[in-house]
Design a protein around this motif. Structure first.
Motif, PDB file in Angstrom:
ATOM      1  N   GLU A 167      -2.235   0.343   7.812  1.00  0.00           N
ATOM      2  CA  GLU A 167      -1.339  -0.718   7.331  1.00  0.00           C
ATOM      3  C   GLU A 167      -0.137  -0.143   6.574  1.00  0.00           C
ATOM      4  OE1 GLU A 167      -3.277  -3.531   4.708  1.00  0.00           O
ATOM      5  OE2 GLU A 167      -1.423  -4.657   4.357  1.00  0.00           O
ATOM      6  N   HIS A 223       2.971  -6.911   4.368  1.00  0.00           N
ATOM      7  CA  HIS A 223       1.594  -6.467   4.624  1.00  0.00           C
ATOM      8  C   HIS A 223       1.202  -6.755   6.071  1.00  0.00           C
ATOM      9  CE1 HIS A 223       0.007  -5.631   0.485  1.00  0.00           C
ATOM     10  NE2 HIS A 223       1.164  -6.210   0.195  1.00  0.00           N
ATOM     11  N   ALA A 224       0.040  -6.207   6.459  1.00  0.00           N
ATOM     12  CA  ALA A 224      -0.600  -6.592   7.717  1.00  0.00           C
ATOM     13  C   ALA A 224      -1.995  -7.076   7.373  1.00  0.00           C
ATOM     14  CB  ALA A 224      -0.657  -5.406   8.675  1.00  0.00           C
ATOM     15  N   HIS A 272       0.836  -1.215   0.000  1.00  0.00           N
ATOM     16  CA  HIS A 272       0.000   0.000   0.000  1.00  0.00           C
ATOM     17  C   HIS A 272       0.869   1.264   0.000  1.00  0.00           C
ATOM     18  CE1 HIS A 272      -3.103  -2.973   0.691  1.00  0.00           C
ATOM     19  NE2 HIS A 272      -2.297  -3.483   1.609  1.00  0.00           N
TER      20      HIS A 272
HETATM   21 ZN   LIG Z   1      -2.203  -5.306   2.548  1.00  0.00          ZN
END
Ligand SMILES: [Zn+2]
Length: 366
Positions: free
Chosen positions: A199, A261-262, A184
């Motif tokens: 995130e 990522h989270a 992101h």
């Molecule tokens: Zn993500």
């Protein structure tokens, strides 16, 4: 529980199967073509349909092509590797019917299928993206079944062969070219936690830590983004944005690609660490397993395992790739952890150890 679900999901059927099958069901497909001479020795190959399968567990793809024939025939296949890889299936004593036309596919397993008359036989040629071994395909026949309204059939199964890894890895991190993709950024915040932590913030913080650690170990690191921004641009489509990220890896001919990522889920109790891969070569799962092991050692959260997924950035990168979901930002406890520099550093060390572990294991394959 998860194993059972995975077994149930072992094959996901392509839409094409349903579409074609429905069309075939509406037509009496086994009838001889109008105008076919009585006593003609050749049978007709009247209908062709296909299905794409993807094994959820390995990401391996497979194509099944089914040809309806107006009577019992023999069929066999032969692989030709030059100048381009092909599987040629001969269906003896048949001619392709009027409705049978050449087919074009996405090239994952097969690029094109063409139907030609060869003497008194039909020659079905499958153009393949990669050469296949005898174990990668199967040609067989199925008898007609009047009760089920099914004609005699010739079935061709082709597995997508895993490309032979032409990577040759040495142990250690020194001189490795590693692309780190902080998930992101910019106009895309990613998931947002119950306390509004984003995130895109944790993915960048961890990516920068990982960059530092890797560079200290002698690796060359390329970041898809260095700060809070979109990689393609704020008005990009999702695919453009993801393609821009995987292109960084492909253009730099990186050794490996890692996306950070989270996770997020509607139930705030969901938690844990997961690593995703798409099995392009043996190395993808090897890298994901190594990362997952080291991340669990580092963060001590619930071990959700190394799993396969169809995510763009791990599928479309030409090198071994993995996508880590550090923890669940939707879980209040894990959101707190994700926003803390101490936990970020722990997970960063976990990633670096995982990558080191991967290169050590991969070097042993040489
Ligand atoms: Zn993500």
């Amino acid at each position: 529980m998860r194993k059972i679900v995975l077994l149930l999901l072992l094959t996901l059927f392509g839409v094409s199967w349903l579409g074609i099958d429905a069309a075939a069901a509406a037509m009496p497909s086994a009838k001889p073509a109008v105008g076919q001479a009585v006593g003609s020795k050749n049978l007709e190959l009247s209908q062709v349909r296909w299905a794409n399968h993807t094994e959820a567990l390995t990401g391996a793809a497979k194509l099944r092509l089914v040809m309806d024939v107006s009577g019992p025939v023999k069929a066999s296949g032969v692989v030709i590797n030059a100048p381009t890889p092909r599987l040629v299936v001969t269906v003896t004593g048949t001619t392709p019917g009027k409705g049978v036309a050449d087919l074009t596919f996405d090239g994952q397993v097969v690029e094109k299928v063409s139907f030609d008359i060869s003497g008194t036989d039909t020659k079905v040629t499958f153009d393949l993206p990669l050469k296949v071994e005898a174990s990668d395909y199967k040609v067989f026949t199925l008898p007609s079944d009047a009760k089920a309204n099914k004609p005699f059939r010739v079935v061709v199964d082709i597995n997508k062969p895993l490309p032979l890894p032409d990577f040759s890895f040495t142990a250690g991190l020194k001189n490795k070219v590693i692309v780190i993709d902080p998930g992101h950024g910019g106009s895309d915040s990613g998931a947002i936690g119950p306390s509004r932590y984003q995130e895109k913030t944790v993915t960048l913080a961890v990516a920068q830590n990982v960059q530092d650690l890797l560079e200290k170990a002698g690796a060359k690191v390329i970041m898809t983004r260095q700060d809070d921004r979109d990689v393609f641009g704020s008005n990009a489509t999702d695919v453009e944005e993801l393609k821009a990220r995987s292109s960084v890896g492909n253009n730099y001919k990186a050794d490996i690609f890692l996306s950070i990522h989270a996770d997020s889920f509607s139930n705030p109790a969901a938690g844990g660490t997961t690593t995703y891969y798409y099995q392009k070569t043996l190395y993808d799962s090897m890298m994901a397993e190594a990362l997952q092991t080291s991340l669990i050692e580092a963060g001590n959260l619930q071990d959700r395992g190394a799993r396969t997924a169809n995510f763009y950035v791990i599928k479309r990168t030409q090198m071994p790739a993995a996508l880590v979901e550090l923890a669940f930002i939707s879980n209040p406890n894990e959101e707190k952890l994700l926003s803390s520099p101490g936990f970020q550093q722990k997970m960063s060390l976990g990633i670096v150890r995982g990558l080191e572990r991967f290169f050590d294991q991969a070097a042993k394959l040489n």
